[in-house]
Design an enzyme around this catalytic site. Sequence first.
Site, mmCIF file in Angstrom:
data_model
loop_
_atom_site.group_PDB
_atom_site.id
_atom_site.type_symbol
_atom_site.label_atom_id
_atom_site.label_comp_id
_atom_site.label_asym_id
_atom_site.label_seq_id
_atom_site.Cartn_x
_atom_site.Cartn_y
_atom_site.Cartn_z
ATOM 1 N N LYS A 165 27.590 -9.751 26.615
ATOM 2 C CA LYS A 165 26.805 -10.711 25.844
ATOM 3 C C LYS A 165 25.838 -11.485 26.744
ATOM 4 C CE LYS A 165 28.101 -10.237 21.553
ATOM 5 N NZ LYS A 165 27.124 -9.887 20.488
ATOM 6 N N SER B 124 28.061 -15.492 22.257
ATOM 7 C CA SER B 124 29.440 -15.934 22.106
ATOM 8 C C SER B 124 29.832 -16.998 23.123
ATOM 9 C CB SER B 124 30.358 -14.711 22.271
ATOM 10 O OG SER B 124 31.707 -15.057 22.442
ATOM 11 N N TYR C 157 33.460 -8.302 27.520
ATOM 12 C CA TYR C 157 32.679 -8.696 26.353
ATOM 13 C C TYR C 157 31.724 -9.830 26.710
ATOM 14 C CZ TYR C 157 31.834 -10.693 21.681
ATOM 15 O OH TYR C 157 31.257 -11.195 20.535
#
Length: 324
Positions: free
Chosen positions: A153, A125, A149
Amino acid sequence: MNVLITGGAGFLGLQLARLLLQRGTLNLDGQPVAIKRLTLLDVVAPQGLDDARVRVVTGDLSDPAVLRQAIDTDTGAVFHLAAVVSGQAEADFDLGMRVNLDASRALLETCRELGHQPRVLFTSSVAVYGGQLPPVVQDDTALNPQSSYGVQKAIGELLLSDYSRRGFVDGRVLRLPTISVRPGKPNAAASSFASGIIREPLSGVAANCPVAPETPLWLLSPRAAVAALVNGIELAGERLGNRRVVNLPGLSVTAAGMIEALRRVAGNAVADRVTWEREARVENIVGTWPAAWNAERALALGFQSDASFDEVIRAYMEDAGLAK
């Protein structure tokens, strides 16, 4: 060959599954290999797929027993799409770590134990970047995630790269731009509005944009994202070398630019359904993401972007049965 899609009940997983079933093969090492079984792993069963080649496994992705049901010695390709989205991972730290990190490690370990080095594709991402960024992010721009997040990732990228270096898997990571326009209902992702401000007005429903009009976003359509996933798994490992992470091409568009595109495509009445009330929770996450990145390497590897955001909207309308 068995092909596995984690997150197979999600919108991207289902679109990928339909494309793979339609194709019937993946081109690996210069040869078409038949997809004899397509395994979809998720916490819920996918809907709308009626094909004898499809096998559904439901359960916790971090459970090795569940993974062993989904991955066997016939598994030649794994698309790891399952994730807790950005806003949800920020709200529930433990859930994000369990699904986005622990489950990814468990998946890699299952592939390693089988010993046949399948191709494994992770989706990453824009959230792995953050802080003071250059106007255009380069492939070697330092990772500095500003959300849980993004951290999860980034760790997943490093893990997959090392498992590839050690010869346990043939891995590749695609850093996806924000996907827009997603079908269906809003989710807990901080970027959910990037679809909602287009999708809802086209359905006759008002939608709020929670970021400033000048906020830039790096976007990719679902169609282009699915095509990128297939190209990513078919790439020979030698072309990636020891750089297993690829920044995918996208479109750099401001929130205001998205609404202007909506106005051009669908008219004033539709575009005027968007309101502008800023939300700090969303801005604090989205504001740390890059507005654009250099995709020269990705383009050289055969990945493609969308032509314009107007075309992205038209494609969504066509897929949703809204085209005039």
